[in-house]
Design a protein around this motif. Structure first.
Motif, PDB file in Angstrom:
ATOM      1  N   PHE A  16       3.745 -24.000  35.790  1.00  0.00           N
ATOM      2  CA  PHE A  16       4.762 -23.759  34.764  1.00  0.00           C
ATOM      3  C   PHE A  16       6.152 -23.683  35.393  1.00  0.00           C
ATOM      4  N   THR A  53      15.744 -23.128  32.343  1.00  0.00           N
ATOM      5  CA  THR A  53      16.392 -23.307  31.035  1.00  0.00           C
ATOM      6  C   THR A  53      16.476 -21.973  30.326  1.00  0.00           C
ATOM      7  N   ALA A  54      17.665 -21.609  29.858  1.00  0.00           N
ATOM      8  CA  ALA A  54      17.838 -20.297  29.240  1.00  0.00           C
ATOM      9  C   ALA A  54      18.294 -20.418  27.794  1.00  0.00           C
ATOM     10  N   MET A  55      17.336 -20.204  26.891  1.00  0.00           N
ATOM     11  CA  MET A  55      17.656 -20.144  25.462  1.00  0.00           C
ATOM     12  C   MET A  55      17.454 -18.728  24.937  1.00  0.00           C
ATOM     13  N   GLY A  61      14.500 -14.879  19.907  1.00  0.00           N
ATOM     14  CA  GLY A  61      13.495 -15.677  20.598  1.00  0.00           C
ATOM     15  C   GLY A  61      13.145 -16.902  19.786  1.00  0.00           C
ATOM     16  N   SER A  62      12.165 -16.764  18.887  1.00  0.00           N
ATOM     17  CA  SER A  62      11.731 -17.906  18.072  1.00  0.00           C
ATOM     18  C   SER A  62      12.906 -18.517  17.308  1.00  0.00           C
ATOM     19  N   TRP A  86      13.661 -13.242  29.397  1.00  0.00           N
ATOM     20  CA  TRP A  86      12.372 -13.949  29.406  1.00  0.00           C
ATOM     21  C   TRP A  86      12.494 -15.417  29.817  1.00  0.00           C
ATOM     22  N   ILE A  87      13.230 -15.666  30.883  1.00  0.00           N
ATOM     23  CA  ILE A  87      13.459 -17.041  31.334  1.00  0.00           C
ATOM     24  C   ILE A  87      12.615 -17.319  32.581  1.00  0.00           C
ATOM     25  N   MET A 137       5.830 -16.335  37.815  1.00  0.00           N
ATOM     26  CA  MET A 137       6.601 -17.449  37.237  1.00  0.00           C
ATOM     27  C   MET A 137       8.091 -17.166  37.380  1.00  0.00           C
ATOM     28  N   VAL A 139       9.756 -14.933  35.859  1.00  0.00           N
ATOM     29  CA  VAL A 139      10.356 -14.712  34.539  1.00  0.00           C
ATOM     30  C   VAL A 139      11.308 -13.511  34.614  1.00  0.00           C
ATOM     31  N   ALA A 304       0.332 -15.429  28.304  1.00  0.00           N
ATOM     32  CA  ALA A 304       1.772 -15.708  28.376  1.00  0.00           C
ATOM     33  C   ALA A 304       2.106 -17.033  27.680  1.00  0.00           C
ATOM     34  N   PHE A 307       3.508 -17.601  24.162  1.00  0.00           N
ATOM     35  CA  PHE A 307       4.917 -17.359  23.811  1.00  0.00           C
ATOM     36  C   PHE A 307       5.839 -18.477  24.282  1.00  0.00           C
ATOM     37  N   THR A 308       5.385 -19.293  25.207  1.00  0.00           N
ATOM     38  CA  THR A 308       6.282 -20.318  25.750  1.00  0.00           C
ATOM     39  C   THR A 308       6.282 -21.559  24.845  1.00  0.00           C
ATOM     40  N   THR A 311       5.605 -20.263  19.654  1.00  0.00           N
ATOM     41  CA  THR A 311       4.380 -19.471  19.462  1.00  0.00           C
ATOM     42  C   THR A 311       3.434 -20.207  18.498  1.00  0.00           C
ATOM     43  N   GLU A 313       2.459 -19.184  15.739  1.00  0.00           N
ATOM     44  CA  GLU A 313       3.010 -19.014  14.383  1.00  0.00           C
ATOM     45  C   GLU A 313       4.073 -20.080  14.113  1.00  0.00           C
ATOM     46  N   MET A 314       4.904 -20.344  15.108  1.00  0.00           N
ATOM     47  CA  MET A 314       5.931 -21.391  14.947  1.00  0.00           C
ATOM     48  C   MET A 314       5.280 -22.772  14.859  1.00  0.00           C
TER      49      MET A 314
HETATM   50  C1  LIG Z   1       5.897 -16.551  30.466  1.00  0.00           C
HETATM   51  C2  LIG Z   1       7.090 -16.822  29.606  1.00  0.00           C
HETATM   52  C3  LIG Z   1       8.006 -17.792  29.997  1.00  0.00           C
HETATM   53  C4  LIG Z   1       9.126 -18.044  29.209  1.00  0.00           C
HETATM   54  N1  LIG Z   1      10.040 -18.967  29.639  1.00  0.00           N
HETATM   55  C5  LIG Z   1      11.167 -19.182  28.913  1.00  0.00           C
HETATM   56  C6  LIG Z   1      12.176 -20.079  29.409  1.00  0.00           C
HETATM   57  O1  LIG Z   1      12.030 -20.678  30.484  1.00  0.00           O
HETATM   58  N2  LIG Z   1      13.312 -20.241  28.666  1.00  0.00           N
HETATM   59  C7  LIG Z   1      13.501 -19.578  27.474  1.00  0.00           C
HETATM   60  O2  LIG Z   1      14.540 -19.783  26.866  1.00  0.00           O
HETATM   61  N3  LIG Z   1      12.563 -18.729  26.987  1.00  0.00           N
HETATM   62  C8  LIG Z   1      11.403 -18.501  27.669  1.00  0.00           C
HETATM   63  N4  LIG Z   1      10.452 -17.626  27.217  1.00  0.00           N
HETATM   64  C9  LIG Z   1      10.683 -16.902  25.969  1.00  0.00           C
HETATM   65  C10 LIG Z   1       9.926 -17.506  24.790  1.00  0.00           C
HETATM   66  O3  LIG Z   1      10.508 -18.745  24.447  1.00  0.00           O
HETATM   67  C11 LIG Z   1       9.967 -16.475  23.654  1.00  0.00           C
HETATM   68  O4  LIG Z   1       9.133 -15.399  24.025  1.00  0.00           O
HETATM   69  C12 LIG Z   1       9.515 -17.096  22.339  1.00  0.00           C
HETATM   70  O5  LIG Z   1      10.492 -17.968  21.839  1.00  0.00           O
HETATM   71  C13 LIG Z   1       9.217 -16.023  21.270  1.00  0.00           C
HETATM   72  O6  LIG Z   1      10.319 -15.200  21.127  1.00  0.00           O
HETATM   73  P1  LIG Z   1      10.147 -13.604  21.174  1.00  0.00           P
HETATM   74  O7  LIG Z   1       9.248 -13.256  22.298  1.00  0.00           O
HETATM   75  O8  LIG Z   1      11.502 -13.031  21.142  1.00  0.00           O
HETATM   76  O9  LIG Z   1       9.369 -13.258  19.856  1.00  0.00           O
HETATM   77  P2  LIG Z   1      10.014 -13.126  18.386  1.00  0.00           P
HETATM   78  O10 LIG Z   1      10.771 -14.359  18.051  1.00  0.00           O
HETATM   79  O11 LIG Z   1      10.693 -11.809  18.276  1.00  0.00           O
HETATM   80  O12 LIG Z   1       8.692 -13.097  17.502  1.00  0.00           O
HETATM   81  C14 LIG Z   1       7.769 -11.986  17.536  1.00  0.00           C
HETATM   82  C15 LIG Z   1       6.491 -12.426  16.841  1.00  0.00           C
HETATM   83  O13 LIG Z   1       6.783 -12.774  15.495  1.00  0.00           O
HETATM   84  C16 LIG Z   1       6.343 -14.088  15.216  1.00  0.00           C
HETATM   85  N5  LIG Z   1       7.272 -14.695  14.268  1.00  0.00           N
HETATM   86  C17 LIG Z   1       8.614 -14.827  14.375  1.00  0.00           C
HETATM   87  N6  LIG Z   1       9.114 -15.473  13.324  1.00  0.00           N
HETATM   88  C18 LIG Z   1       8.066 -15.753  12.503  1.00  0.00           C
HETATM   89  C19 LIG Z   1       7.922 -16.428  11.247  1.00  0.00           C
HETATM   90  N7  LIG Z   1       8.982 -16.968  10.615  1.00  0.00           N
HETATM   91  N8  LIG Z   1       6.682 -16.535  10.715  1.00  0.00           N
HETATM   92  C20 LIG Z   1       5.607 -16.014  11.338  1.00  0.00           C
HETATM   93  N9  LIG Z   1       5.667 -15.378  12.530  1.00  0.00           N
HETATM   94  C21 LIG Z   1       6.885 -15.249  13.108  1.00  0.00           C
HETATM   95  C22 LIG Z   1       6.344 -14.791  16.554  1.00  0.00           C
HETATM   96  O14 LIG Z   1       5.479 -15.918  16.563  1.00  0.00           O
HETATM   97  C23 LIG Z   1       5.867 -13.672  17.458  1.00  0.00           C
HETATM   98  O15 LIG Z   1       4.463 -13.578  17.405  1.00  0.00           O
HETATM   99  C24 LIG Z   1       9.315 -17.348  27.974  1.00  0.00           C
HETATM  100  C25 LIG Z   1       8.370 -16.391  27.583  1.00  0.00           C
HETATM  101  C26 LIG Z   1       7.279 -16.112  28.372  1.00  0.00           C
HETATM  102  C27 LIG Z   1       6.277 -15.074  27.934  1.00  0.00           C
END
Ligand SMILES: Cc1cc2nc3c(=O)[nH]c(=O)nc-3n(C[C@H](O)[C@H](O)[C@H](O)COP(=O)(O)OP(=O)(O)OC[C@H]3O[C@@H](n4cnc5c(N)ncnc54)[C@H](O)[C@@H]3O)c2cc1C
Length: 328
Positions: A16, A53-55, A61-62, A86-87, A137, A139, A304, A307-308, A311, A313-314
């Motif tokens: 990863f 990459t940092a979003m 998150g989502s 979480w990058i 990783m 992170v 892990a 979430f990458t 999710t 759900e998304m």
């Molecule tokens: C190992 C690891 C590596 C990562 N690497 C990167 C990276 O390199 N760059 C980067 O930018 N990010 C990275 N991330 C972050 C990852 O992209 C986020 O964790 C992901 O986008 C989910 O955001 P969140 O954890 O804030 O959850 P949230 O967005 O807060 O969501 C919480 C929960 O609610 C659910 N949810 C949210 N909205 C809805 C909806 N409308 N309907 C139903 N369910 C919903 C989600 O699916 C989740 O289960 C990484 C995460 C991990 C664990």
């Protein structure tokens, strides 16, 4: 994709991290100015500098179009302020593709992508997350405090930044599914070879039907996931070979088919991988917990990966959106 599958057999966390780095090198090669490519590509290609990459941010998150990191234009460049969380690779990376908002009321259309370097004034790294596997990783997160980024390091200008961020997400989803395949295959191999030799009640473990059938279930799930993942990969290849100008309708169809199959592969991988690895581990008894079999490591990675790159759900949201457009 096959490389991801093979490498993840041994170490999905490393795989990863490698993919996250490779993604930035490819983006700079494809979209960077000559001066940016000259400045960064040799060290990225030689592995002397690591990228990510940092979003994601502490508050988004989502729904990353709501990001709060701001980019303000200044003389000869931009000043960035905000926080990322979480990058992957962030705890030891040198080069960061940072997505930031250039116009607070513009939503997704205001997002732009910038290349930030760890030695830029105003950049501050946060401590890595101390959770198993995720820390391997790299992170982590970072803050930007009026961090100056010169003009030539604007990789994606608004309004194209958000779209650019999503470009390649299909491949990323298929890569995750491929890593899950590698981990399930590795778990199955461990369970099979252990079960042939370990004796219980006078016979090898695999002579007990209940255990054999658990592995039959895992093998079936593996093959189902493999079929879907390879199909998604072929759909992405078919789309990449299309050009919009030639035939707009078939371009759109190929695009949607690739999105749909990639989302389904990622969702399936997130649905089956943990339980498949757990089942393999269960058939091995306590020995399945030993580090030499890597099953607990695979389990952490599988968790892990839920979430990458979106999710499950998304993925459901994407699948139904495309379904409503007639894509099945
Ligand atoms: C190992 C690891 C590596 C990562 N690497 C990167 C990276 O390199 N760059 C980067 O930018 N990010 C990275 N991330 C972050 C990852 O992209 C986020 O964790 C992901 O986008 C989910 O955001 P969140 O954890 O804030 O959850 P949230 O967005 O807060 O969501 C919480 C929960 O609610 C659910 N949810 C949210 N909205 C809805 C909806 N409308 N309907 C139903 N369910 C919903 C989600 O699916 C989740 O289960 C990484 C995460 C991990 C664990």
């Amino acid at each position: 994709m096959r490389v991801c599958e093979e490498l993840a057999h041994y170490d999905a966390a490393f795989t990863f991290s490698l993919i996250a780095h490779h993604n930035i090198a490819m983006r700079i090669a494809l979209s960077g100015t000559d001066s940016l490519a000259t400045e960064l590509m040799p060290s990225l290609m030689h592995g002397e500098r690591l990228a990510c990459t940092a979003m994601t941010e502490p508050q988004s998150g989502s729904d990353f179009s709501t990001m709060r990191t701001q980019a303000v234009p200044v003389d000869k460049g931009w000043k960035l302020s905000g926080a990322k969380a979480w990058i992957a690779n962030a705890s030891f990376a040198d080069v960061f593709l940072v997505y930031a908002q250039t116009s607070p009321d513009a939503g997704a259309r205001g997002v732009a992508g910038f290349i930030v370097c760890a030695d830029d004034p105003g950049f501050k790294r946060a401590p890595a997350y101390q959770t198993p596997t995720v820390s391997r990783m790299g992170v982590g997160g970072f803050t930007l405090n009026n961090c100056f980024v010169p003009e030539h390091r604007l990789l994606y200008a608004a309004p194209g930044g958000f779209k650019a961020a999503l470009q390649g997400v299909n491949q990323a989803r298929v890569h995750v599914a491929a890593m899950c395949l590698g981990m399930i295959h590795s778990a199955l191999q461990s369970a099979l070879s252990y079960g042939e030799t370990r004796q219980a009640f006078g016979v090898p473990l695999l002579e007990h039907q209940g255990l054999r059938w658990q592995l039959a279930d895992v093998a079936t799930q593996f093959t189902q996931l493999q079929t879907l993942t390879y199909e998604a990969s072929r759909a992405i290849d078919a789309f990449v070979q299309q050009t919009k100008a030639e035939d707009a309708t078939s371009y759109q169809q190929a695009n949607r088919a690739a999105q749909q199959l990639a989302a389904m592969a990622k969702k399936s991988a997130n649905t089956v991988t943990e339980s498949a690895i757990s089942q393999c581990l269960q058939t091995m008894g306590a020995a399945g917990l030993e580090a030499q079999y890597r099953l607990t490591d695979h389990l952490h990675c599988a968790r892990a990966f839920a979430f990458t790159d979106g999710t499950p759900e998304m993925m459901n949201e994407r699948i139904v959106h495309l379904l409503r457009l007639g894509v099945l």
